[in-house]
Design a protein around this motif. Structure first.
Motif, PDB file in Angstrom:
ATOM      1  N   LEU A 163       0.859  -1.192   0.000  1.00 51.51           N
ATOM      2  CA  LEU A 163       0.000   0.000   0.000  1.00 51.51           C
ATOM      3  C   LEU A 163       0.890   1.235   0.000  1.00 51.51           C
ATOM      4  O   LEU A 163       1.894   1.292   0.727  1.00 51.51           O
ATOM      5  N   THR A 164       0.540   2.230  -0.821  1.00 52.35           N
ATOM      6  CA  THR A 164       1.319   3.472  -0.833  1.00 52.35           C
ATOM      7  C   THR A 164       0.392   4.680  -0.808  1.00 52.35           C
ATOM      8  O   THR A 164      -0.824   4.546  -1.028  1.00 52.35           O
ATOM      9  N   HIS A 165       0.976   5.826  -0.528  1.00 53.99           N
ATOM     10  CA  HIS A 165       0.200   7.061  -0.351  1.00 53.99           C
ATOM     11  C   HIS A 165       0.833   8.157  -1.194  1.00 53.99           C
ATOM     12  O   HIS A 165       2.044   8.232  -1.313  1.00 53.99           O
ATOM     13  N   CYS A 166       0.027   9.017  -1.751  1.00 48.53           N
ATOM     14  CA  CYS A 166       0.483  10.141  -2.574  1.00 48.53           C
ATOM     15  C   CYS A 166       1.187   9.623  -3.838  1.00 48.53           C
ATOM     16  O   CYS A 166       0.985   8.475  -4.239  1.00 48.53           O
ATOM     17  N   ASN A 167       2.013  10.446  -4.463  1.00 51.87           N
ATOM     18  CA  ASN A 167       2.803   9.979  -5.616  1.00 51.87           C
ATOM     19  C   ASN A 167       4.271  10.171  -5.308  1.00 51.87           C
ATOM     20  O   ASN A 167       4.718  11.279  -4.992  1.00 51.87           O
ATOM     21  N   THR A 168       5.012   9.072  -5.410  1.00 47.63           N
ATOM     22  CA  THR A 168       6.440   9.083  -5.095  1.00 47.63           C
ATOM     23  C   THR A 168       7.225   8.469  -6.248  1.00 47.63           C
ATOM     24  O   THR A 168       8.283   7.901  -6.048  1.00 47.63           O
ATOM     25  N   GLY A 169       6.672   8.577  -7.442  1.00 45.71           N
ATOM     26  CA  GLY A 169       7.266   7.894  -8.586  1.00 45.71           C
ATOM     27  C   GLY A 169       8.184   8.760  -9.419  1.00 45.71           C
ATOM     28  O   GLY A 169       8.775   9.724  -8.927  1.00 45.71           O
ATOM     29  N   SER A 170       8.282   8.416 -10.706  1.00 46.27           N
ATOM     30  CA  SER A 170       9.112   9.190 -11.633  1.00 46.27           C
ATOM     31  C   SER A 170       8.721  10.655 -11.589  1.00 46.27           C
ATOM     32  O   SER A 170       9.571  11.544 -11.619  1.00 46.27           O
ATOM     33  N   LEU A 171       7.411  10.912 -11.514  1.00 47.79           N
ATOM     34  CA  LEU A 171       6.937  12.300 -11.554  1.00 47.79           C
ATOM     35  C   LEU A 171       7.408  13.116 -10.352  1.00 47.79           C
ATOM     36  O   LEU A 171       7.538  14.330 -10.443  1.00 47.79           O
ATOM     37  N   ALA A 172       7.646  12.432  -9.229  1.00 44.36           N
ATOM     38  CA  ALA A 172       8.003  13.143  -7.996  1.00 44.36           C
ATOM     39  C   ALA A 172       9.512  13.256  -7.794  1.00 44.36           C
ATOM     40  O   ALA A 172       9.965  13.822  -6.799  1.00 44.36           O
ATOM     41  N   THR A 173      10.276  12.670  -8.712  1.00 47.97           N
ATOM     42  CA  THR A 173      11.736  12.630  -8.560  1.00 47.97           C
ATOM     43  C   THR A 173      12.367  12.978  -9.918  1.00 47.97           C
ATOM     44  O   THR A 173      11.684  13.468 -10.800  1.00 47.97           O
ATOM     45  N   ALA A 174      13.650  12.662 -10.062  1.00 48.89           N
ATOM     46  CA  ALA A 174      14.252  12.916 -11.379  1.00 48.89           C
ATOM     47  C   ALA A 174      13.780  11.900 -12.412  1.00 48.89           C
ATOM     48  O   ALA A 174      13.939  12.112 -13.616  1.00 48.89           O
ATOM     49  N   GLY A 175      13.212  10.773 -11.951  1.00 45.16           N
ATOM     50  CA  GLY A 175      12.723   9.843 -12.969  1.00 45.16           C
ATOM     51  C   GLY A 175      12.631   8.373 -12.593  1.00 45.16           C
ATOM     52  O   GLY A 175      12.480   7.544 -13.476  1.00 45.16           O
ATOM     53  N   GLY A 244       6.775   7.875   0.733  1.00 49.73           N
ATOM     54  CA  GLY A 244       7.951   8.744   0.584  1.00 49.73           C
ATOM     55  C   GLY A 244       8.077   9.696   1.759  1.00 49.73           C
ATOM     56  O   GLY A 244       7.466   9.500   2.816  1.00 49.73           O
ATOM     57  N   ALA A 245       8.874  10.736   1.587  1.00 52.25           N
ATOM     58  CA  ALA A 245       9.069  11.726   2.653  1.00 52.25           C
ATOM     59  C   ALA A 245       9.411  13.079   2.045  1.00 52.25           C
ATOM     60  O   ALA A 245      10.040  13.148   0.985  1.00 52.25           O
ATOM     61  N   ASP A 246       8.977  14.114   2.741  1.00 50.24           N
ATOM     62  CA  ASP A 246       9.343  15.480   2.334  1.00 50.24           C
ATOM     63  C   ASP A 246      10.439  16.056   3.217  1.00 50.24           C
ATOM     64  O   ASP A 246      11.191  16.928   2.796  1.00 50.24           O
ATOM     65  N   ARG A 247      10.470  15.611   4.464  1.00 47.86           N
ATOM     66  CA  ARG A 247      11.567  16.015   5.341  1.00 47.86           C
ATOM     67  C   ARG A 247      11.610  15.035   6.517  1.00 47.86           C
ATOM     68  O   ARG A 247      10.578  14.729   7.117  1.00 47.86           O
ATOM     69  N   ILE A 248      12.811  14.565   6.825  1.00 48.66           N
ATOM     70  CA  ILE A 248      12.992  13.639   7.948  1.00 48.66           C
ATOM     71  C   ILE A 248      13.871  14.346   8.976  1.00 48.66           C
ATOM     72  O   ILE A 248      14.976  14.794   8.638  1.00 48.66           O
ATOM     73  N   ALA A 249      13.382  14.474  10.205  1.00 53.83           N
ATOM     74  CA  ALA A 249      14.184  15.110  11.255  1.00 53.83           C
ATOM     75  C   ALA A 249      15.250  14.123  11.747  1.00 53.83           C
ATOM     76  O   ALA A 249      15.169  12.925  11.471  1.00 53.83           O
ATOM     77  N   GLN A 268       0.348   0.160  12.306  1.00 55.70           N
ATOM     78  CA  GLN A 268       0.808  -0.390  13.592  1.00 55.70           C
ATOM     79  C   GLN A 268      -0.300  -1.223  14.250  1.00 55.70           C
ATOM     80  O   GLN A 268      -0.039  -2.302  14.780  1.00 55.70           O
ATOM     81  N   ALA A 269      -1.516  -0.730  14.189  1.00 61.01           N
ATOM     82  CA  ALA A 269      -2.642  -1.439  14.814  1.00 61.01           C
ATOM     83  C   ALA A 269      -2.869  -2.825  14.195  1.00 61.01           C
ATOM     84  O   ALA A 269      -3.459  -3.699  14.823  1.00 61.01           O
ATOM     85  N   HIS A 270      -2.392  -2.999  12.965  1.00 57.81           N
ATOM     86  CA  HIS A 270      -2.602  -4.286  12.279  1.00 57.81           C
ATOM     87  C   HIS A 270      -1.303  -5.068  12.072  1.00 57.81           C
ATOM     88  O   HIS A 270      -1.273  -6.033  11.304  1.00 57.81           O
ATOM     89  N   ASN A 271      -0.234  -4.636  12.759  1.00 56.07           N
ATOM     90  CA  ASN A 271       1.080  -5.297  12.631  1.00 56.07           C
ATOM     91  C   ASN A 271       1.570  -5.357  11.185  1.00 56.07           C
ATOM     92  O   ASN A 271       2.167  -6.349  10.765  1.00 56.07           O
ATOM     93  N   VAL A 272       1.299  -4.317  10.441  1.00 60.65           N
ATOM     94  CA  VAL A 272       1.777  -4.241   9.060  1.00 60.65           C
ATOM     95  C   VAL A 272       3.017  -3.348   9.058  1.00 60.65           C
ATOM     96  O   VAL A 272       2.963  -2.210   9.543  1.00 60.65           O
ATOM     97  N   PRO A 273       4.167  -3.819   8.546  1.00 65.06           N
ATOM     98  CA  PRO A 273       5.381  -2.987   8.538  1.00 65.06           C
ATOM     99  C   PRO A 273       5.158  -1.700   7.753  1.00 65.06           C
ATOM    100  O   PRO A 273       4.512  -1.709   6.694  1.00 65.06           O
ATOM    101  N   PHE A 274       5.709  -0.608   8.279  1.00 67.34           N
ATOM    102  CA  PHE A 274       5.500   0.720   7.675  1.00 67.34           C
ATOM    103  C   PHE A 274       6.871   1.330   7.356  1.00 67.34           C
ATOM    104  O   PHE A 274       7.645   1.651   8.262  1.00 67.34           O
ATOM    105  N   TYR A 275       7.184   1.448   6.084  1.00 65.67           N
ATOM    106  CA  TYR A 275       8.500   1.946   5.657  1.00 65.67           C
ATOM    107  C   TYR A 275       8.409   3.307   4.972  1.00 65.67           C
ATOM    108  O   TYR A 275       7.442   3.596   4.251  1.00 65.67           O
ATOM    109  N   ILE A 276       9.477   4.079   5.157  1.00 67.37           N
ATOM    110  CA  ILE A 276       9.683   5.327   4.428  1.00 67.37           C
ATOM    111  C   ILE A 276      10.785   5.042   3.400  1.00 67.37           C
ATOM    112  O   ILE A 276      11.782   4.382   3.726  1.00 67.37           O
ATOM    113  N   ALA A 277      10.625   5.547   2.174  1.00 70.31           N
ATOM    114  CA  ALA A 277      11.713   5.449   1.181  1.00 70.31           C
ATOM    115  C   ALA A 277      12.093   6.874   0.799  1.00 70.31           C
ATOM    116  O   ALA A 277      11.243   7.652   0.357  1.00 70.31           O
ATOM    117  N   ALA A 278      13.363   7.220   0.991  1.00 74.06           N
ATOM    118  CA  ALA A 278      13.775   8.616   0.731  1.00 74.06           C
ATOM    119  C   ALA A 278      15.285   8.716   0.560  1.00 74.06           C
ATOM    120  O   ALA A 278      16.034   7.961   1.189  1.00 74.06           O
TER     121      ALA A 278
END
Ligand code: MRU
Length: 351
Positions: A163-175, A244-249, A268-278
């Motif tokens: 499952l993913t959220h927003c757009n983090t693909g070619s359009l959101a990066t250099a390609g 994806g991420a816009d800023r990571i502290a 977290q409530a469903h024990n599904v791993p949650f990853y950020i790619a950035a």
């Protein structure tokens, strides 16, 4: 950059036209239009109005914006040149506050200008080369993120549903993409069953852009509304979440598109791993934690109408934050070009 293939590049430097070409992301998927940008003021406007969007892509766009501004400065006085460049940087910085890649790319361009020796005309050439390098590096970085992401895929099932959220693909990066880059790599390696894409209210980047990108590549994709993720997890339909991420502290707290935080709680409530790619350029080590990340607020028109149809009564009041901050404790890992890092270990990589 290979323009001949069917790759999607949201930002392209066009040598013969001497300008930047942007895919107009506000018109997709109904229309595939490009806009030519020859002035830094137009680049600032394109970032603000989200013709170009996505943290790494706006970093690349801002870098070219710096060059477009620099080439207009007519002087042989180095101090005057740098002073004018600072003004251009300030205009570009005021476009969108949350994604740190914008500030990172502008700083890198300024540093290059300050450190370059030679005539002003030579410095301008170096600035163009630097913008191209930033773009090229982002492409390679995202390919590395995509491939590093393969290591976090569970061994069973053989093909995973992400499952993913927003757009983090070619359009959101250099390609290539960050979270969608991992999905792309998983698809290439035949490890992907299906992607579930949140529509991503209010601007619908998931529905409009992520689904469009997946369809271009033949990646199986199912669109859901943002409120359906808990149900899908309860039904055991999702193996992991990658966003994806816009800023990571510095402590791993992560700002990303509004709705990411609630998705992390649901995961977290469903024990599904949650990853950020950035990429590392998204990490802001100057910030101790997520409370210091500036959150962009966008106009109410993004909420009170769908297309041109107004959906709420006159007199309705609005709040439209474009991002939220997911606390580090909800994040299983951060997939970067240097490998997969836990939020707690991030600080060890401070440069
Ligand atoms: O407002 P947007 O569309 O620029 O927001 C984009 C996101 O939130 C993405 O998830 C983020 O920039 C990472 S893109 C690789």
């Amino acid at each position: 950059m290979d323009n001949s293939s069917n790759h999607i590049y949201p930002v392209i430097w066009n040598e013969s036209k001497d300008c930047v070409i942007l895919i107009d992301q506000t018109r997709l998927p109904q229309e595939y239009n490009v806009v030519e940008i020859a002035r830094y003021e137009d680049m600032a406007q394109a970032i603000k109005t989200m013709i170009v969007r996505g943290a790494p892509a706006i970093g690349v766009a801002a870098a070219y914006g710096m060059y477009l501004g620099a080439r207009e400065i007519r002087t042989s006085d180095r101090n005057y040149f740098l002073q004018e460049l600072e003004t251009i940087a300030q205009v570009l910085r005021q476009t969108r506050p949350t994604a740190v890649n914008l500030f990172w790319a502008i700083s890198r361009m300024l540093k290059t200008a300050y450190e370059s020796v030679g005539s002003i005309e030579e410095v301008k050439d170096i600035l163009l080369e630097t913008a191209q390098t930033i773009q090229q590096e982002d492409l390679q970085t995202c390919q590395a993120i995509g491939d590093n992401g393969l290591s976090i895929l569970p061994t069973t099932p053989e093909k995973v549903t992400i499952l993913t959220h927003c757009n983090t693909g070619s359009l959101a990066t250099a390609g290539y993409g960050t979270a969608l880059g991992v999905i792309r790599s998983a698809w290439r390696e035949k490890r992907l069953q299906r992607v579930y894409a949140d529509e991503t209210r209010p601007r619908l980047q998931g529905a409009k852009l992520t689904v469009w990108e997946c369809i271009q590549e033949g990646i199986p994709v199912t669109l859901i509304t943002d409120s359906m993720s808990a149900h899908c997890m309860q039904q055991n339909m999702i193996d992991l979440v990658i966003v994806g991420a816009d800023r990571i502290a510095g402590n791993g707290d992560t700002a990303n598109k509004i709705g990411t935080y609630s998705l992390a709680i649901v995961a977290q409530a469903h024990n599904v791993p949650f990853y950020i790619a950035a990429p590392f350029s998204t990490i802001d080590f100057k910030l101790v934690d997520g409370r210091q990340i500036p959150i962009e607020e966008r106009p109410p028109s993004e909420i009170y109408q769908i297309g041109s149809t107004e959906i709420c009564p006159k007199g309705t009041e609005f709040y439209n934050p474009a991002f939220d901050v997911t606390p580090a404790k909800l994040i299983t890992g951060i997939i970067t070009e240097k490998g997969v890092i836990t939020p707690q270990d991030l600080i060890k990589h401070k440069i």
